[in-house]
Design an enzyme around this catalytic site. Sequence first.
Site, PDB file in Angstrom:
ATOM      1  N   ARG A 222      -3.454  -2.626  -4.327  1.00 25.08           N
ATOM      2  CA  ARG A 222      -2.152  -3.115  -3.833  1.00 25.08           C
ATOM      3  C   ARG A 222      -2.054  -2.954  -2.314  1.00 25.08           C
ATOM      4  O   ARG A 222      -2.423  -1.947  -1.745  1.00 25.08           O
ATOM      5  CB  ARG A 222      -1.037  -2.325  -4.508  1.00 25.08           C
ATOM      6  N   VAL A 223      -1.546  -3.990  -1.672  1.00 25.96           N
ATOM      7  CA  VAL A 223      -1.278  -3.945  -0.237  1.00 25.96           C
ATOM      8  C   VAL A 223       0.211  -4.230  -0.047  1.00 25.96           C
ATOM      9  O   VAL A 223       0.753  -5.142  -0.679  1.00 25.96           O
ATOM     10  CB  VAL A 223      -2.132  -4.992   0.513  1.00 25.96           C
ATOM     11  N   GLY A 246       9.838   1.416   3.411  1.00 25.68           N
ATOM     12  CA  GLY A 246      10.438   1.296   2.084  1.00 25.68           C
ATOM     13  C   GLY A 246       9.609   0.400   1.197  1.00 25.68           C
ATOM     14  O   GLY A 246       8.399   0.242   1.416  1.00 25.68           O
ATOM     15  N   GLY A 248       7.643  -2.222   0.068  1.00 26.79           N
ATOM     16  CA  GLY A 248       6.994  -3.307   0.791  1.00 26.79           C
ATOM     17  C   GLY A 248       7.212  -4.668   0.174  1.00 26.79           C
ATOM     18  O   GLY A 248       7.372  -5.677   0.872  1.00 26.79           O
TER      19      GLY A 248
HETATM   20  N1  ASP Z   1       6.412   0.001   3.173  1.00 25.73           N
HETATM   21  C1  ASP Z   1       5.382   0.819   2.588  1.00 25.73           C
HETATM   22  C2  ASP Z   1       4.676   0.042   1.533  1.00 25.73           C
HETATM   23  O1  ASP Z   1       5.323  -0.683   0.784  1.00 25.73           O
HETATM   24  C3  ASP Z   1       5.877   2.072   1.969  1.00 25.73           C
HETATM   25  C4  ASP Z   1       6.629   3.000   2.852  1.00 25.73           C
HETATM   26  O2  ASP Z   1       7.385   2.611   3.717  1.00 25.73           O
HETATM   27  O3  ASP Z   1       6.420   4.189   2.679  1.00 25.73           O
HETATM   28  O4  ASP Z   1       3.489   0.187   1.401  1.00 25.73           O
END
Ligand code: ASP
Length: 338
Positions: A222-223, A246, A248
């Site tokens: 997953r990305v 948050g 993604g």
């Molecule tokens: N935005 C990041 C992601 O979805 C997660 C995070 O902000 O901790 O990989």
Amino acid sequence: MIDRREFLKKSGLAAIGTVAAFSKSGSALLQEETADLGKSKLKEESIPVVISTWKHGIAANEASWKILSNNGTALDAVEQGVRVPEADPDVQSVGYGGLPDRDGYVTLDACIMDEKGNCGSVAYLQNIMHPISVARMVMEKTPHIMLVGDGALQFALANGFKKENLLTKKSKEAWLKWKKESNYSSHKLKGHDTIGLLAIDKAGNLSGACTTSGLAWKYHGRVGDSPLIGAGMYVDNEIGAAAATGKGEAVIKISGSFLVVELMRNGKSPQEACEIAVNRIVKKQPEYIDKYFQVGFIALDKQGRYGAYSVKNGFQFALYRNNMNQLLDSKFFIENQK
Ligand code: ASP
């Protein structure tokens, strides 16, 4: 809140104009925006400014500020800033010590963008402590923008980066505990602690960096949004810069950071732009109400004004300006359900 252009018009200050209001030293007279016209005042603002996500932004900002206060570039500042949490084993959401995916692998995503619109990115990179520096090298040494997985690793190794085990004892234990209890429930995806860092230097140039180990216990492969230019981070040196943290998937759906910058282009303040982007998520993604859902944005504009806003309470950001580094609570749309 009214936008700056509207305010200048109403208060008869339009003739000063944004450009004329700035001295060459970078010190500027900026109009403080308040909802109450009577209380508004001219306030001395200054650049440089650094803004970053979460508590670990404080130490990152320190490293960035050192560079900016010595007349360094925003690009160097954002890279050096985020390298601090990347190397910190106690920050379990970025780089070394990051929480692994559901199969126990620490996989890293990062991107960087400069004032000329150059950008570089790596995704699903393993065993390299500083993905942000690999992303910068992709930007500077290849005709491409993004390298992923084994290709990114081979590129890093060929350019002098060392292969390291990034899974610390603490993070491995957390993963083993999760495995016992989780049953691979997708509701229990945790994260929200990516570092996004934006800076404007003394020359008035903007750059941004974003780096993460992504959501903990994510599917292998997953990305998220963080390495995607325009989602996790975006810079337009004419206008401003933005970064996200948050869930993604929620940020990608609205091209979050690009949206925030475009809203600023259309006259919104950084604060208003972050709020409108969050409102877009709330309106289109009813799952925002879920306990583990969170998205936060930070923004910085060409004048050094900043903004931050999140879906839920609890999002903090670190702001360094006027020689002061502060951890601040973001305003938010809704209180999380207990
Ligand atoms: N935005 C990041 C992601 O979805 C997660 C995070 O902000 O901790 O990989």
